[in-house]
Design a protein around this motif. Structure first.
Motif, short mmCIF file in Angstrom:
data_model
loop_
_atom_site.label_atom_id
_atom_site.label_comp_id
_atom_site.label_asym_id
_atom_site.label_seq_id
_atom_site.Cartn_x
_atom_site.Cartn_y
_atom_site.Cartn_z
N SER A 27 -3.18 10.76 -8.01
CA SER A 27 -1.89 10.10 -7.79
C SER A 27 -1.99 8.58 -7.88
O SER A 27 -0.99 7.89 -8.08
CB SER A 27 -1.35 10.48 -6.42
N GLN A 28 -3.16 8.04 -7.72
CA GLN A 28 -3.30 6.60 -7.80
C GLN A 28 -4.73 6.26 -8.20
O GLN A 28 -5.68 6.94 -7.80
CB GLN A 28 -2.96 5.95 -6.45
N VAL A 29 -4.87 5.22 -9.00
CA VAL A 29 -6.20 4.73 -9.37
C VAL A 29 -6.20 3.22 -9.18
O VAL A 29 -5.30 2.52 -9.63
CB VAL A 29 -6.55 5.08 -10.84
N VAL A 60 -6.95 5.29 3.40
CA VAL A 60 -6.05 6.05 2.53
C VAL A 60 -5.78 7.43 3.12
O VAL A 60 -4.65 7.91 3.14
CB VAL A 60 -6.64 6.16 1.11
N THR A 61 -6.82 8.07 3.64
CA THR A 61 -6.67 9.43 4.19
C THR A 61 -6.43 9.40 5.69
O THR A 61 -5.89 10.34 6.26
CB THR A 61 -7.94 10.25 3.94
N SER A 83 -11.62 3.34 -7.59
CA SER A 83 -11.26 4.21 -6.48
C SER A 83 -10.10 5.08 -6.95
O SER A 83 -9.11 4.56 -7.45
CB SER A 83 -10.78 3.39 -5.27
N ALA A 84 -10.24 6.37 -6.77
CA ALA A 84 -9.17 7.29 -7.18
C ALA A 84 -8.63 8.01 -5.95
O ALA A 84 -9.38 8.29 -5.02
CB ALA A 84 -9.70 8.30 -8.18
N VAL A 85 -7.34 8.30 -5.96
CA VAL A 85 -6.73 9.06 -4.87
C VAL A 85 -6.16 10.34 -5.46
O VAL A 85 -5.44 10.30 -6.47
CB VAL A 85 -5.60 8.25 -4.19
N ALA A 86 -6.51 11.45 -4.83
CA ALA A 86 -5.93 12.73 -5.22
C ALA A 86 -4.99 13.16 -4.11
O ALA A 86 -5.31 13.01 -2.93
CB ALA A 86 -7.02 13.78 -5.42
N SER A 87 -3.81 13.66 -4.47
CA SER A 87 -2.81 14.03 -3.45
C SER A 87 -2.30 15.45 -3.69
O SER A 87 -2.07 15.86 -4.83
CB SER A 87 -1.61 13.09 -3.51
N ALA A 88 -2.11 16.15 -2.60
CA ALA A 88 -1.47 17.47 -2.64
C ALA A 88 -0.99 17.80 -1.24
O ALA A 88 -1.70 17.51 -0.27
CB ALA A 88 -2.45 18.54 -3.12
N ALA A 89 0.18 18.36 -1.13
CA ALA A 89 0.75 18.81 0.14
C ALA A 89 0.72 17.71 1.20
O ALA A 89 0.33 17.93 2.34
CB ALA A 89 0.01 20.05 0.63
N GLY A 90 1.12 16.52 0.82
CA GLY A 90 1.22 15.41 1.78
C GLY A 90 -0.11 14.88 2.26
O GLY A 90 -0.18 14.10 3.20
N GLN A 123 0.84 -1.20 0.00
CA GLN A 123 0.00 0.00 0.00
C GLN A 123 0.88 1.25 0.00
O GLN A 123 0.56 2.23 -0.66
CB GLN A 123 -0.93 0.00 1.22
N ALA A 124 1.97 1.20 0.76
CA ALA A 124 2.89 2.34 0.81
C ALA A 124 3.52 2.57 -0.56
O ALA A 124 3.58 3.69 -1.06
CB ALA A 124 3.96 2.11 1.86
N MET A 125 3.95 1.47 -1.18
CA MET A 125 4.58 1.56 -2.50
C MET A 125 3.62 2.17 -3.53
O MET A 125 4.03 2.92 -4.41
CB MET A 125 5.00 0.15 -2.94
N LEU A 126 2.33 1.85 -3.38
CA LEU A 126 1.33 2.34 -4.33
C LEU A 126 0.82 3.74 -3.97
O LEU A 126 -0.08 4.26 -4.63
CB LEU A 126 0.15 1.36 -4.38
N GLY A 127 1.33 4.32 -2.91
CA GLY A 127 0.86 5.65 -2.51
C GLY A 127 -0.48 5.61 -1.80
O GLY A 127 -1.19 6.60 -1.73
#
Lengths: 448, 460
Positions: free
Chosen positions: B139-141, A377-378, B174-181, A249-253
Motif C-alpha cells: 500500500s505504500q513504498v 507504522v504497525t 521501506s514497504a508497507v503491506a496492508s490488509a484488513a485494517g 503520515q496519515a495521508m500517506l497511509g
C-alpha cells in the motif's frame, strides 16, 4: 555573517534568477559542556555549528539546497542548486509559502531564556555531582561520569512574501551516571535535570539510589502482566510513537490514525496536548518551520482523537487548516510535521496509588532500544525492559532481562490510570512531557 | 582545505596553554538525500557540511572546540577558545608538519557530483516501482537514495598531516503491506563505500522487491511466541548480534574507563571456541571502510576474538593513552561537531566449522531469524537487545510458519558462550551506529549462527 546579510545575498540571487516564491531558513547552535570522570574533570567542549537552506518554487515544484559555508559565493550557489533540484521533484500541488497576515499573533514565551553558564561554572557542576555521587555510597566505583552543559539555538526565517521572523532559545542540563559494584555484579543509575545546582536537582543521589535499587535483579516469568510505566519510560514510549499524529503520515497511509478524528482511540483517562509554550520548557517556539504562529491544541481529549497535526501543504491537500506544526529537524532538512511539546496531561494518582490500584504487576523503569524495537507504522513493540516487581501494591525487588511486547494502539486503550507526577525532558524544540501510567494486559517474555 | 602554514599556527595556539598534544580535523562533505513516497520524488536534501574541530590533550583530559566558521578569523578564534579552556597563555612553539599519503586501496569510479541527480532519482524510482509491483497489497513504498562525498584533513602536533576522501552510496526502501485494517512493514537498505558504480552490482529492483516481500511475509505472520528458545540467526545484518552483544563493549570508549564487561579480559576465553570476530576498516569498498580514521591513523584489520579468546580492543588515540595499547585506526566521528572516539567499522563473526543445513536441522523447536533490525547495549552490564524483522518458527529441524514482532535480549558475556554453531556463508549488512561521537556508517556481518538459548520477546 549576519542573517540580514545572508538574506540579502540569497534574495538578490533569487530575484536575478527570476524566482518569485522562496524562503531562507537559518539555524545556528552554540554548545558548551564539561564532563568529569572518576573524581576528576575529564573533558570540556565548545562548538558552534549551523547553516542555511534556501527553498524555492519552480513550475509548481519545491527545490532546496543548504550549506554551512556562510560565504558569499557559496550562498549564491544555493539558488541554482535549489532550482536544479526542483526540476527533479514530482509536482503535486502548487507549493505554499506562508503569507503573513496583519492579525497574526505570535505567542510570547513564558519562560525566561536561561543565561549561558561559563565553562568554569559547568566544570564546577560536573565536579560537584562527582563528589555527591561518591559521597552517597561506598559501592560507587570507576566509570562514574557526570556532565553539565548548555545550548543556545538561534533560528531565522524569511520569505519572498514579506515574512521575517527570528527566535532564540537556550537550555541548560546536568547529567549524573553512577556506576556501582557490590562485589558480585556491576550496576548503574542515571538522572538528568535542567537545573545546574547539584544540591537542588538531587540527580547525583537519584542516580546512586537507582543503581543500588537495580542490584540483584531477578528474572520474570513469561506471561501477561499489569504494568506501571515510570514517567521517564512513558515519555520514551510516547516520544517513539509521536509521529502517528502527523497528518502527512496519515495521508500517506503510514499512520493507523488516518480518518480516526473524533473517534475514541484511547482510554478515557488519556488526554494529550501539543503545547509549544509548555510551562517549564525553556525551548518554547512561537513559529513553526513555515513561519505560521504556533498554538496549544488537544490531540487526544478523554480518549477521543481531536486532530492530527498539519503543515501548510498537507493541510491544503487534505482539506484541513494548518495547525502550525511544520518542523525542520535541522537547517538542512525538508519540512516535516512534528509536535513541539507532546504533553500527556496528568491524572490524579500518585505513584504509590498506581501501585495500589495495580496490586500485582511490574513497575517498568527501563525500556531499551526503542529505535529498533518499535514500529510506528504497525504500532507493534517488543522492548528490552527492567524494573521492579510489585506485590500487594508495594515494590518487591528488582527485576530484569525481560521484554515487554504489545501494540501501541492497543496499549492506548488499555491505560487504566494516569499518574499526577509529570516528568519533562531536556531537549531541543521538540520534546515530550508525561506522568507515569498504569497499563493492563502487557505481554512479558522472560524465563519459563 | 587549510594551508599548511595556518594549520601550524592553529596547532601552535592550541597547545600554548599547557596541552601536550593538539589535533585539527577539517572536513567538507557534499551529501545528497532523495526521498520518494507515494511514487513521487518528494524532496531532495542537497547539503554541504563544512567545519573544523580542534582537540587538545592534557594527559587523558580532553578539550575540544569546533566551528562551522572556516574563515581565518573563525579558525583562529576556535584555536584560542580551546587553548583558553586548557589554561593561561604560555609560550608558543613552532609546529612542523610532514604531510604524507596513505596508500589508496578503495577506488571510486563515479563520484556522486559527476553523476546527474536525474540518474539518482531514476535509480530510486526503479526500486520503489519494483516494490509496488510485487503485490497489490503493497500500500505504500517509502524510498531514500543517499550519497556522500566527504573530504577530511587531519593534522596534529606530532607532525601528522593527512587527507582522505570518503565516498558512500546507499539505497533504502521501506514497504508497507496492508490488509484488513492492519499494516506490516518490510525494509532493505544496502550500501557501500563506493560511488554510483554501487548499482553495477546491486540491482535497485531487487532492493525494492526484497523490502516488499518482507512486508508481505509479516502480513501473514502471527505474533512470535514469547520465552527462551534456541535461535538460528541468518547472515548479513544478523551480525548486529555481535555488534550489540560484544562490539560496543570492546570499544576503548568504555574499556578505557573500566565501564565495560570486557575490561581486563585480554587473553581470556570470552566466547565459544567456534567464534572468531574481526573489525576490518580496510575491507575493500566496505560501508564502514576508509584509508585513515578521523584522527589520521590508517585503518586496520583488527582481530578482536580468535577461537573464542579476546585478542584486542578497538582503540582510538585517547583510548591508547588510557589503556597503554597501540591505536587500531578506529577513531571516528559523525562530523567536525563531534569529538572522535573508538568506533566499529566493518565488524563480523568469521566463517566457522558448521554446515548451514546442520544448524537448522539441529533445532527441535526454536526461531529462525532471517532478517534483523537495530538494537542497543549497555556496555557496562553487557545487556543488549535487537529486533527481529523477519522470523520463522523452526520445528523438528525444518523452517515453518513466519512470526513477527519480537526482540531478542540477553547478556553479551553469556551469549558469546552460547553461540555454539557457526556456519559458512559470511555476508555483511549495512547500518548506522549511534554513540557519543555521533552516527557513523558501520557494517555488521556473520554467517548463519546458532544461539543455544536466548530470550525471545514475543507475545504470551
Amino acid at each position: 555573517m549576519s542573517f540580514e546579510r545572508i538574506k540579502e545575498i540569497l534574495f538578490e540571487a533569487a530575484r536575478t534568477a527570476g524566482l518569485t516564491d522562496y524562503d531562507v531558513y537559518y539555524r545556528m547552535a552554540t554548545d558548551l559542556s564539561a564532563e568529569a570522570l572518576n573524581h576528576e574533570p575529564n573533558a570540556s567542549a565548545f562548538g558552534t555549528a549551523g547553516g542555511v537552506s534556501f527553498r524555492c518554487a519552480v513550475d509548481g515544484r519545491i527545490g532546496a539546497a543548504s550549506t554551512e559555508m556562510l560565504e558569499e559565493g557559496e550562498l549564491a550557489a544555493l539558488v541554482p542548486r535549489a532550482m536544479e533540484n526542483a526540476a527533479l521533484v514530482d509536482a503535486d500541488e502548487e507549493p505554499i509559502f506562508y503569507t503573513p497576515k496583519a492579525d497574526d499573533v505570535y505567542g510570547t514565551v513564558t519562560e525566561a531564556k536561561p543565561a549561558i553558564p561559563t565553562a568554569t561554572e559547568l566544570r564546577h557542576t560536573a565536579m560537584e555531582l562527582q563528589d555527591r555521587i561518591y559521597a552517597a555510597s561506598d559501592l560507587v566505583t570507576d566509570g562514574t561520569e557526570t556532565a553539565a552543559g548548555a545550548c543556545e539555538i538561534s533560528v531565522c526565517l524569511a520569505n519572498s512574501r514579506g515574512l521575517s521572523l527570528s527566535h532564540s532559545a537556550a537550555m541548560r542540563y546536568a547529567y549524573a551516571e553512577a556506576v556501582i559494584h557490590d562485589g558480585t555484579e556491576p550496576s548503574f543509575g542515571a538522572a538528568m535535570s535542567g537545573e545546574l545546582d547539584a544540591a537542588k536537582s538531587g540527580i547525583a543521589e537519584k542516580a546512586v539510589t537507582e543503581a543500588i535499587a537495580r542490584l540483584g535483579g531477578k528474572p520474570v516469568k513469561t506471561g501477561k502482566y499489569k504494568v506501571v510505566l515510570s514517567a521517564k519510560q512513558t515519555r520514551a514510549l510516547f516520544a517513539t510513537f509521536s509521529g502517528i499524529y502527523s497528518g502527512k503520515q496519515a495521508m500517506l497511509g503510514l499512520s493507523l490514525l488516518a480518518g480516526k478524528e473524533n473517534t475514541e482511540i484511547a482510554s478515557p483517562v488519556l488526554t494529550i496536548y501539543d503545547d509549544p509554550f509548555y510551562p517549564g520548557n525553556t525551548m518554547q517556539m512561537p513559529f513553526d518551520g513555515e513561519g505560521v504562529p504556533t498554538t496549544k491544541k488537544a490531540l487526544v481529549e478523554n480518549g477521543v482523537l481531536k486532530t492530527l497535526l498539519y503543515d501548510l501543504t498537507t493541510a491544503k491537500k487534505t482539506g484541513h487548516t494548518t495547525t502550525g506544526n511544520a518542523h525542520r529537524g535541522s537547517y538542512a532538512d525538508p519540512v516535516s510535521i512534528s509536535s513541539f511539546c507532546h504533553a500527556v496531561a496528568p491524572g490524579s494518582a500518585t505513584l504509590d496509588e498506581l501501585f495500589t490500584e495495580m496490586g500485582e504487576g511490574l513497575y517498568i523503569t527501563e525500556l531499551k532500544g526503542m529505535h529498533a524495537g518499535c514500529d510506528a507504522v504497525t504500532g507493534d513493540f517488543s522492548i528490552e525492559s527492567a524494573g521492579f516487581a510489585v506485590k500487594e501494591g508495594k515494590l518487591a525487588g528488582a527485576v530484569k532481562a525481560f521484554t515487554v511486547a504489545g501494540n501501541f494502539f492497543e496499549l492506548l486503550k488499555n491505560i487504566a490510570a494516569v499518574g499526577c507526577e509529570v516528568e519533562t525532558g531536556v531537549s531541543g524544540f521538540s520534546t515530550v512531557a508525561a506522568p507515569p501510567m498504569l497499563v493492563l494486559d502487557v505481554s512479558v517474555a522472560g524465563e519459563e | 582545505m587549510i594551508a599548511k602554514e595556518l594549520l601550524g599556527e592553529l596547532l601552535s595556539i592550541a597547545v600554548s596553554t599547557g596541552g601536550d598534544f593538539a589535533e585539527i580535523f577539517a572536513e567538507r562533505e557534499h551529501a545528497t538525500r532523495i526521498h520518494l513516497v507515494s511514487s513521487k520524488v518528494e524532496a531532495i536534501r542537497d547539503q554541504v557540511i563544512a567545519g573544523v574541530g580542534i582537540r587538545v590533550f592534557c594527559g587523558t583530559k580532553t578539550y575540544y572546540a569546533s566551528t562551522s566558521n572556516t574563515t581565518r578569523e573563525g579558525l583562529l578564534a576556535c584555536a584560542a577558545a580551546v587553548a583558553g579552556a586548557v589554561g593561561e597563555a604560555g609560550e608558543r612553539r613552532h609546529i612542523s608538519l610532514s604531510p604524507d599519503a596513505v596508500a589508496k586501496r578503495h577506488t571510486v569510479k563515479h563520484y556522486p557530483d559527476d553523476v546527474p541527480t536525474k540518474e539518482k532519482t531514476d535509480i530510486l524510482r526503479e526500486a520503489c516501482t519494483a516494490a509496488r509491483a510485487v503485490d497489490e497489497r503493497i500500500s505504500q513504498v517509502d524510498g531514500t537514495y543517499l550519497d556522500s562525498d566527504r573530504a577530511i584533513l587531519v593534522a596534529n602536533t606530532d607532525g601528522l598531516c593527512r587527507e582522505d576522501r570518503k565516498v558512500r552510496t546507499r539505497l533504502v526502501v521501506s514497504a508497507v503491506a496492508s490488509a484488513a485494517g492492519e499494516n506490516q512493514s518490510g525494509f532493505y537498505g544496502p550500501g557501500g563505500g563506493v560511488g554510483i558504480e554501487f548499482f553495477d552490482t546491486v540491482c535497485p529492483r531487487s532492493v525494492g522487491a526484497r523490502a516488499a516481500r518482507q512486508a508481505l511475509t509479516n502480513l501473514t505472520a502471527a505474533y512470535c511466541p514469547a520465552g527462551t528458545m534456541t535461535v538460528a540467526i541468518e547472515n548479513g545484518f544478523g551480525g548486529v548480534i555481535f555488534h550489540e552483544a560484544c562490539g560496543h563493549s570492546l570499544e576503548a570508549t568504555s574499556v578505557g574507563i573500566g565501564a565495560s564487561q570486557m575490561a581486563g579480559k585480554l587473553g581470556q576465553q570470552i566466547a565459544n571456541p567456534k567464534v572468531t570476530a574481526i573489525d576490518d576498516g580496510t575491507a575493500l569498498g566496505g560501508w564502514g571502510s576508509y584509508h585513515i580514521d578521523d584522527e589520521g591513523t590508517p585503518a586496520t584489520r583488527n582481530v578482536l576474538i580468535e577461537n573464542g579468546i579476546l585478542k584486542n580492543y578497538m582503540i582510538d588515540r585517547l583510548g591508547a593513552r588510557r589503556l597503554g595499547l597501540p591505536m587500531t585506526g578506529c577513531g571516528r566521528r559523525e562530523s567536525y561537531a563531534f569529538e572522535p572516539t573508538s568506533r566499529m567499522t566493518n565488524t563480523f563473526i568469521d566463517n566457522g566449522p558448521d554446515k548451514n543445513e546442520d544448524i537448522i536441522a539441529s533445532i527441535e523447536y526454536g526461531l529462525y531469524a532471517k532478517e534483523m533490525g537495530g538494537g542497543s547495549v549497555n556496555p557496562l552490564t553487557g545487556e543488549f537487545n535487537f529486533a527481529v524483522k523477519e522470523g520463522y518458527i523452526v520445528r523438528n529441524g525444518k523452517i515453518c510458519e513466519p512470526v513477527r514482532g519480537a526482540a531478542l535480549i540477553g547478556r553479551g558475556s553469556e551469549i558469546l558462550q552460547d553461540i555454539d554453531m557457526v556456519g559458512q556463508n559470511l555476508k555483511t549488512g549495512q547500518g548506522m551506529c549511534g554513540s557519543s561521537s555521533g552516527t557513523v556508517p558501520t557494517d555488521v556481518g556473520q554467517p548463519l549462527i546458532r544461539v543455544r538459548k536466548i530470550t525471545v520477546g514475543g507475545r504470551s
